[in-house]
Design a protein around this motif. Sequence first.
Motif, PDB file in Angstrom:
ATOM      1  N   ARG A  21      74.940  16.705 132.288  1.00  0.00           N
ATOM      2  CA  ARG A  21      76.026  15.973 132.956  1.00  0.00           C
ATOM      3  C   ARG A  21      76.688  14.996 131.987  1.00  0.00           C
ATOM      4  O   ARG A  21      77.917  14.909 131.930  1.00  0.00           O
ATOM      5  CB  ARG A  21      75.484  15.237 134.188  1.00  0.00           C
ATOM      6  CG  ARG A  21      76.559  14.470 134.958  1.00  0.00           C
ATOM      7  CD  ARG A  21      76.025  13.823 136.208  1.00  0.00           C
ATOM      8  NE  ARG A  21      74.975  12.854 135.881  1.00  0.00           N
ATOM      9  CZ  ARG A  21      74.259  12.208 136.774  1.00  0.00           C
ATOM     10  NH1 ARG A  21      74.440  12.417 138.064  1.00  0.00           N
ATOM     11  NH2 ARG A  21      73.342  11.342 136.393  1.00  0.00           N
ATOM     12  N   ALA A  22      75.900  14.285 131.199  1.00  0.00           N
ATOM     13  CA  ALA A  22      76.458  13.340 130.225  1.00  0.00           C
ATOM     14  C   ALA A  22      77.289  14.075 129.175  1.00  0.00           C
ATOM     15  O   ALA A  22      78.376  13.623 128.800  1.00  0.00           O
ATOM     16  CB  ALA A  22      75.338  12.543 129.560  1.00  0.00           C
ATOM     17  N   ALA A  23      76.797  15.217 128.715  1.00  0.00           N
ATOM     18  CA  ALA A  23      77.517  15.989 127.697  1.00  0.00           C
ATOM     19  C   ALA A  23      78.820  16.566 128.233  1.00  0.00           C
ATOM     20  O   ALA A  23      79.753  16.808 127.469  1.00  0.00           O
ATOM     21  CB  ALA A  23      76.630  17.117 127.182  1.00  0.00           C
ATOM     22  N   CYS A  24      78.879  16.762 129.535  1.00  0.00           N
ATOM     23  CA  CYS A  24      80.063  17.350 130.188  1.00  0.00           C
ATOM     24  C   CYS A  24      80.922  16.288 130.874  1.00  0.00           C
ATOM     25  O   CYS A  24      81.644  16.589 131.829  1.00  0.00           O
ATOM     26  CB  CYS A  24      79.618  18.407 131.196  1.00  0.00           C
ATOM     27  SG  CYS A  24      78.869  19.858 130.442  1.00  0.00           S
ATOM     28  N   ASP A  25      80.805  15.054 130.407  1.00  0.00           N
ATOM     29  CA  ASP A  25      81.606  13.948 130.944  1.00  0.00           C
ATOM     30  C   ASP A  25      81.493  13.831 132.458  1.00  0.00           C
ATOM     31  O   ASP A  25      82.477  13.591 133.158  1.00  0.00           O
ATOM     32  CB  ASP A  25      83.074  14.099 130.517  1.00  0.00           C
ATOM     33  CG  ASP A  25      83.241  14.086 129.010  1.00  0.00           C
ATOM     34  OD1 ASP A  25      82.564  13.272 128.358  1.00  0.00           O
ATOM     35  OD2 ASP A  25      84.028  14.902 128.493  1.00  0.00           O
ATOM     36  N   GLY A  26      80.278  14.041 132.964  1.00  0.00           N
ATOM     37  CA  GLY A  26      80.019  13.869 134.387  1.00  0.00           C
ATOM     38  C   GLY A  26      80.317  15.071 135.254  1.00  0.00           C
ATOM     39  O   GLY A  26      80.119  15.023 136.466  1.00  0.00           O
ATOM     40  N   GLU A  78      62.553  20.943 126.419  1.00  0.00           N
ATOM     41  CA  GLU A  78      63.877  20.956 125.812  1.00  0.00           C
ATOM     42  C   GLU A  78      64.631  22.144 126.377  1.00  0.00           C
ATOM     43  O   GLU A  78      64.016  23.090 126.895  1.00  0.00           O
ATOM     44  CB  GLU A  78      63.793  21.035 124.295  1.00  0.00           C
ATOM     45  CG  GLU A  78      63.165  22.304 123.773  1.00  0.00           C
ATOM     46  CD  GLU A  78      63.033  22.325 122.251  1.00  0.00           C
ATOM     47  OE1 GLU A  78      62.980  21.261 121.617  1.00  0.00           O
ATOM     48  OE2 GLU A  78      62.970  23.436 121.709  1.00  0.00           O
ATOM     49  N   GLY A  79      65.977  22.097 126.297  1.00  0.00           N
ATOM     50  CA  GLY A  79      66.741  23.168 126.889  1.00  0.00           C
ATOM     51  C   GLY A  79      67.981  23.551 126.096  1.00  0.00           C
ATOM     52  O   GLY A  79      68.531  22.747 125.337  1.00  0.00           O
ATOM     53  N   ILE A  80      68.378  24.794 126.308  1.00  0.00           N
ATOM     54  CA  ILE A  80      69.634  25.315 125.750  1.00  0.00           C
ATOM     55  C   ILE A  80      70.479  25.775 126.937  1.00  0.00           C
ATOM     56  O   ILE A  80      69.978  26.471 127.836  1.00  0.00           O
ATOM     57  CB  ILE A  80      69.388  26.486 124.794  1.00  0.00           C
ATOM     58  CG1 ILE A  80      68.448  26.043 123.646  1.00  0.00           C
ATOM     59  CG2 ILE A  80      70.699  27.039 124.251  1.00  0.00           C
ATOM     60  CD1 ILE A  80      67.979  27.189 122.767  1.00  0.00           C
ATOM     61  N   PHE A  81      71.740  25.352 126.943  1.00  0.00           N
ATOM     62  CA  PHE A  81      72.644  25.615 128.065  1.00  0.00           C
ATOM     63  C   PHE A  81      73.972  26.159 127.547  1.00  0.00           C
ATOM     64  O   PHE A  81      74.406  25.797 126.452  1.00  0.00           O
ATOM     65  CB  PHE A  81      72.908  24.313 128.837  1.00  0.00           C
ATOM     66  CG  PHE A  81      71.655  23.670 129.349  1.00  0.00           C
ATOM     67  CD1 PHE A  81      71.205  23.922 130.627  1.00  0.00           C
ATOM     68  CD2 PHE A  81      70.912  22.810 128.545  1.00  0.00           C
ATOM     69  CE1 PHE A  81      70.032  23.334 131.099  1.00  0.00           C
ATOM     70  CE2 PHE A  81      69.751  22.219 129.002  1.00  0.00           C
ATOM     71  CZ  PHE A  81      69.299  22.484 130.292  1.00  0.00           C
ATOM     72  N   GLU A  82      74.614  26.973 128.355  1.00  0.00           N
ATOM     73  CA  GLU A  82      75.975  27.406 128.064  1.00  0.00           C
ATOM     74  C   GLU A  82      76.891  26.575 128.942  1.00  0.00           C
ATOM     75  O   GLU A  82      76.690  26.494 130.161  1.00  0.00           O
ATOM     76  CB  GLU A  82      76.166  28.893 128.359  1.00  0.00           C
ATOM     77  CG  GLU A  82      77.568  29.360 128.060  1.00  0.00           C
ATOM     78  CD  GLU A  82      77.798  30.820 128.451  1.00  0.00           C
ATOM     79  OE1 GLU A  82      78.949  31.271 128.297  1.00  0.00           O
ATOM     80  OE2 GLU A  82      76.855  31.493 128.914  1.00  0.00           O
ATOM     81  N   ILE A  83      77.912  25.978 128.318  1.00  0.00           N
ATOM     82  CA  ILE A  83      78.845  25.145 129.073  1.00  0.00           C
ATOM     83  C   ILE A  83      80.288  25.562 128.748  1.00  0.00           C
ATOM     84  O   ILE A  83      80.547  26.191 127.731  1.00  0.00           O
ATOM     85  CB  ILE A  83      78.646  23.641 128.787  1.00  0.00           C
ATOM     86  CG1 ILE A  83      78.831  23.318 127.303  1.00  0.00           C
ATOM     87  CG2 ILE A  83      77.276  23.186 129.278  1.00  0.00           C
ATOM     88  CD1 ILE A  83      78.812  21.837 126.993  1.00  0.00           C
ATOM     89  N   ALA A  84      81.170  25.186 129.644  1.00  0.00           N
ATOM     90  CA  ALA A  84      82.606  25.459 129.435  1.00  0.00           C
ATOM     91  C   ALA A  84      83.227  24.321 128.671  1.00  0.00           C
ATOM     92  O   ALA A  84      82.783  23.201 128.724  1.00  0.00           O
ATOM     93  CB  ALA A  84      83.291  25.624 130.779  1.00  0.00           C
TER      94      ALA A  84
END
Length: 154
Positions: free
Chosen positions: A79-84, A148-154
């Motif tokens: 959430r922090a990496a995606c500006d909320g 730890e995690g790896i995620f795909e984000i837009a």
Amino acid sequence: MSNAIEARLSELGLTLPDAPAAAANYVPFVRSGSTLYVSGQISMGPDGFITGKVGSDLDVEQGAAAAKACALSLISQVRAACDGDLTRLKRVVKLTGFVNSGPDFTDQPKVINGASDTMVEIFGEAGRHSRSAVSAAALPFNVSVEIEGIFEIA
């Protein structure tokens, strides 16, 4: 709630903690293109660290609860990496879980299921991921679980 993921969290009665700050010389997450790498999140509850060896100090269910706490911290970092905006999460790609346990404990996968199940409960099919679940002789601050995690984000 502002979106379906936030609504799902509310429906499940889950509250995300604030994204924990880095505790040493690293950053909480790194984005490279559409891939988000989130540093290991340690088991923290409302009263502080969740500590002890799973299999001797904690049972598997308590270990799974500690893993769930790690999952919620991972989601907070996303959430922090995606500006909320958690709607930017496209997929949970991989979790790597470390369980503070002794040499005779072999249920690390059952412990890390606490995180995996949480990801699927919240994100549905997008929460299904690859995974490793391994034993650690010790973890920072004597916590029970680190993931730890790896995620795909837009």
